[in-house]
Design a protein around this motif. Structure first.
Motif, PDB file in Angstrom:
ATOM      1  N   ILE A 193      -7.888  -8.898   6.450  1.00 38.77           N
ATOM      2  CA  ILE A 193      -9.194  -9.363   6.927  1.00 38.77           C
ATOM      3  C   ILE A 193     -10.287  -8.563   6.226  1.00 38.77           C
ATOM      4  O   ILE A 193     -11.291  -9.121   5.761  1.00 38.77           O
ATOM      5  N   ARG A 194     -10.096  -7.266   6.153  1.00 35.80           N
ATOM      6  CA  ARG A 194     -11.108  -6.404   5.539  1.00 35.80           C
ATOM      7  C   ARG A 194     -11.367  -6.813   4.090  1.00 35.80           C
ATOM      8  O   ARG A 194     -12.517  -6.863   3.651  1.00 35.80           O
ATOM      9  N   ILE A 195     -10.333  -7.106   3.341  1.00 39.60           N
ATOM     10  CA  ILE A 195     -10.489  -7.510   1.941  1.00 39.60           C
ATOM     11  C   ILE A 195     -11.334  -8.774   1.846  1.00 39.60           C
ATOM     12  O   ILE A 195     -12.241  -8.877   1.018  1.00 39.60           O
ATOM     13  N   GLN A 196     -11.044  -9.752   2.706  1.00 38.13           N
ATOM     14  CA  GLN A 196     -11.811 -10.997   2.689  1.00 38.13           C
ATOM     15  C   GLN A 196     -13.265 -10.768   3.096  1.00 38.13           C
ATOM     16  O   GLN A 196     -14.185 -11.324   2.500  1.00 38.13           O
ATOM     17  N   VAL A 197     -13.464  -9.953   4.111  1.00 34.77           N
ATOM     18  CA  VAL A 197     -14.831  -9.683   4.581  1.00 34.77           C
ATOM     19  C   VAL A 197     -15.616  -8.922   3.518  1.00 34.77           C
ATOM     20  O   VAL A 197     -16.802  -9.214   3.293  1.00 34.77           O
ATOM     21  N   GLU A 198     -14.988  -7.981   2.858  1.00 38.19           N
ATOM     22  CA  GLU A 198     -15.675  -7.271   1.776  1.00 38.19           C
ATOM     23  C   GLU A 198     -16.118  -8.240   0.684  1.00 38.19           C
ATOM     24  O   GLU A 198     -17.221  -8.130   0.150  1.00 38.19           O
ATOM     25  N   GLY A 199     -15.262  -9.212   0.364  1.00 37.78           N
ATOM     26  CA  GLY A 199     -15.640 -10.232  -0.615  1.00 37.78           C
ATOM     27  C   GLY A 199     -16.791 -11.087  -0.120  1.00 37.78           C
ATOM     28  O   GLY A 199     -17.726 -11.390  -0.866  1.00 37.78           O
ATOM     29  N   ALA A 200     -16.747 -11.485   1.143  1.00 36.42           N
ATOM     30  CA  ALA A 200     -17.821 -12.303   1.724  1.00 36.42           C
ATOM     31  C   ALA A 200     -19.143 -11.553   1.716  1.00 36.42           C
ATOM     32  O   ALA A 200     -20.195 -12.135   1.419  1.00 36.42           O
ATOM     33  N   LEU A 201     -19.100 -10.274   2.026  1.00 41.46           N
ATOM     34  CA  LEU A 201     -20.333  -9.468   2.023  1.00 41.46           C
ATOM     35  C   LEU A 201     -20.844  -9.259   0.602  1.00 41.46           C
ATOM     36  O   LEU A 201     -22.051  -9.345   0.364  1.00 41.46           O
ATOM     37  N   ALA A 202     -19.947  -9.000  -0.337  1.00 37.32           N
ATOM     38  CA  ALA A 202     -20.347  -8.804  -1.731  1.00 37.32           C
ATOM     39  C   ALA A 202     -21.032 -10.045  -2.288  1.00 37.32           C
ATOM     40  O   ALA A 202     -21.952  -9.947  -3.103  1.00 37.32           O
ATOM     41  N   ASN A 203     -20.596 -11.214  -1.829  1.00 38.74           N
ATOM     42  CA  ASN A 203     -21.141 -12.477  -2.321  1.00 38.74           C
ATOM     43  C   ASN A 203     -22.269 -13.021  -1.458  1.00 38.74           C
ATOM     44  O   ASN A 203     -22.809 -14.088  -1.759  1.00 38.74           O
ATOM     45  N   GLY A 204     -22.591 -12.335  -0.377  1.00 37.60           N
ATOM     46  CA  GLY A 204     -23.650 -12.818   0.510  1.00 37.60           C
ATOM     47  C   GLY A 204     -23.292 -14.112   1.227  1.00 37.60           C
ATOM     48  O   GLY A 204     -24.174 -14.884   1.586  1.00 37.60           O
ATOM     49  N   GLU A 205     -22.007 -14.357   1.436  1.00 37.87           N
ATOM     50  CA  GLU A 205     -21.552 -15.603   2.061  1.00 37.87           C
ATOM     51  C   GLU A 205     -21.697 -15.591   3.576  1.00 37.87           C
ATOM     52  O   GLU A 205     -21.907 -16.640   4.182  1.00 37.87           O
ATOM     53  N   LEU A 206     -21.503 -14.439   4.181  1.00 40.39           N
ATOM     54  CA  LEU A 206     -21.551 -14.316   5.635  1.00 40.39           C
ATOM     55  C   LEU A 206     -22.329 -13.063   6.011  1.00 40.39           C
ATOM     56  O   LEU A 206     -22.220 -12.038   5.342  1.00 40.39           O
ATOM     57  N   THR A 207     -23.090 -13.153   7.085  1.00 39.21           N
ATOM     58  CA  THR A 207     -23.828 -11.995   7.583  1.00 39.21           C
ATOM     59  C   THR A 207     -22.972 -11.249   8.602  1.00 39.21           C
ATOM     60  O   THR A 207     -21.970 -11.780   9.097  1.00 39.21           O
ATOM     61  N   ALA A 208     -23.403 -10.052   8.946  1.00 36.19           N
ATOM     62  CA  ALA A 208     -22.706  -9.281   9.981  1.00 36.19           C
ATOM     63  C   ALA A 208     -22.693 -10.070  11.285  1.00 36.19           C
ATOM     64  O   ALA A 208     -21.671 -10.114  11.985  1.00 36.19           O
ATOM     65  N   GLU A 209     -23.794 -10.705  11.611  1.00 38.27           N
ATOM     66  CA  GLU A 209     -23.873 -11.494  12.848  1.00 38.27           C
ATOM     67  C   GLU A 209     -22.871 -12.658  12.828  1.00 38.27           C
ATOM     68  O   GLU A 209     -22.172 -12.902  13.814  1.00 38.27           O
ATOM     69  N   GLN A 210     -22.779 -13.350  11.713  1.00 38.00           N
ATOM     70  CA  GLN A 210     -21.825 -14.461  11.595  1.00 38.00           C
ATOM     71  C   GLN A 210     -20.387 -13.964  11.676  1.00 38.00           C
ATOM     72  O   GLN A 210     -19.537 -14.603  12.302  1.00 38.00           O
ATOM     73  N   LEU A 211     -20.113 -12.849  11.053  1.00 39.20           N
ATOM     74  CA  LEU A 211     -18.757 -12.293  11.083  1.00 39.20           C
ATOM     75  C   LEU A 211     -18.359 -11.885  12.495  1.00 39.20           C
ATOM     76  O   LEU A 211     -17.243 -12.150  12.936  1.00 39.20           O
ATOM     77  N   ARG A 212     -19.279 -11.278  13.206  1.00 37.99           N
ATOM     78  CA  ARG A 212     -18.975 -10.875  14.581  1.00 37.99           C
ATOM     79  C   ARG A 212     -18.808 -12.096  15.486  1.00 37.99           C
ATOM     80  O   ARG A 212     -17.992 -12.079  16.409  1.00 37.99           O
ATOM     81  N   GLU A 213     -19.540 -13.131  15.231  1.00 40.82           N
ATOM     82  CA  GLU A 213     -19.364 -14.381  15.983  1.00 40.82           C
ATOM     83  C   GLU A 213     -17.993 -14.981  15.682  1.00 40.82           C
ATOM     84  O   GLU A 213     -17.308 -15.485  16.577  1.00 40.82           O
ATOM     85  N   ALA A 214     -17.576 -14.911  14.412  1.00 39.17           N
ATOM     86  CA  ALA A 214     -16.252 -15.411  14.028  1.00 39.17           C
ATOM     87  C   ALA A 214     -15.154 -14.620  14.736  1.00 39.17           C
ATOM     88  O   ALA A 214     -14.150 -15.196  15.169  1.00 39.17           O
ATOM     89  N   VAL A 215     -15.350 -13.307  14.865  1.00 38.41           N
ATOM     90  CA  VAL A 215     -14.369 -12.467  15.572  1.00 38.41           C
ATOM     91  C   VAL A 215     -14.191 -12.968  16.993  1.00 38.41           C
ATOM     92  O   VAL A 215     -13.062 -13.159  17.464  1.00 38.41           O
ATOM     93  N   LEU A 216     -15.282 -13.177  17.685  1.00 39.70           N
ATOM     94  CA  LEU A 216     -15.200 -13.662  19.070  1.00 39.70           C
ATOM     95  C   LEU A 216     -14.506 -15.015  19.132  1.00 39.70           C
ATOM     96  O   LEU A 216     -13.602 -15.227  19.936  1.00 39.70           O
TER      97      LEU A 216
END
Length: 123
Positions: A69-92
């Motif tokens: 998960i961390r690897i994918q999230v790091e890629g998403a953040l590097a590319n500006g695909e998902l925000t912290a808020e969106q990622l935390r919503e996805a977690v829930l």
């Protein structure tokens, strides 16, 4: 060792220079990952990298693998695909579909990636 298209797509998915960190010695698994998975599958039209990443996040969540998960999230953040808020919503959201134990691992992977990203941004 591997196709230029596969390496370029890996860099597009995980961030500039990612493919430069691949091992020099090629194994059959690594070659297929670069050539087929990234050179052919991730490169197909029809879904954006962000769309494909969301699918991988869901599948990986079902495995309960915080490290992946961390690897994918790091890629998403590097590319500006998902925000912290969106990622935390996805977690829930994922907690209810993959179970609380696996969802907790998703949370751990997301938060680790967010902390690393924040530290990188402060430099």
């Amino acid at each position: 060792m591997s196709s230029e298209l596969g390496r370029k797509m890996m860099d597009q998915v995980y961030g500039e220079g990612f493919s430069e960190n691949l091992p020099v010695a090629a194994t059959p698994m690594l070659e297929k990952t670069v050539d087929h998975l990234f050179g052919e599958i991730w490169s197909r039209p029809g879904l954006s990298v962000r769309d494909r990443r969301l699918l991988v996040l869901g599948a990986t969540a079902a495995l309960g693998r915080a490290d992946l998960i961390r690897i994918q999230v790091e890629g998403a953040l590097a590319n500006g695909e998902l925000t912290a808020e969106q990622l935390r919503e996805a977690v829930l959201h994922l907690h209810y579909y993959v179970g609380w134990g696996n969802g907790t691992q998703v949370h751990n992977g997301v938060e680790a990636a967010l902390l690393a990203h924040e530290a990188k941004e402060k430099k």
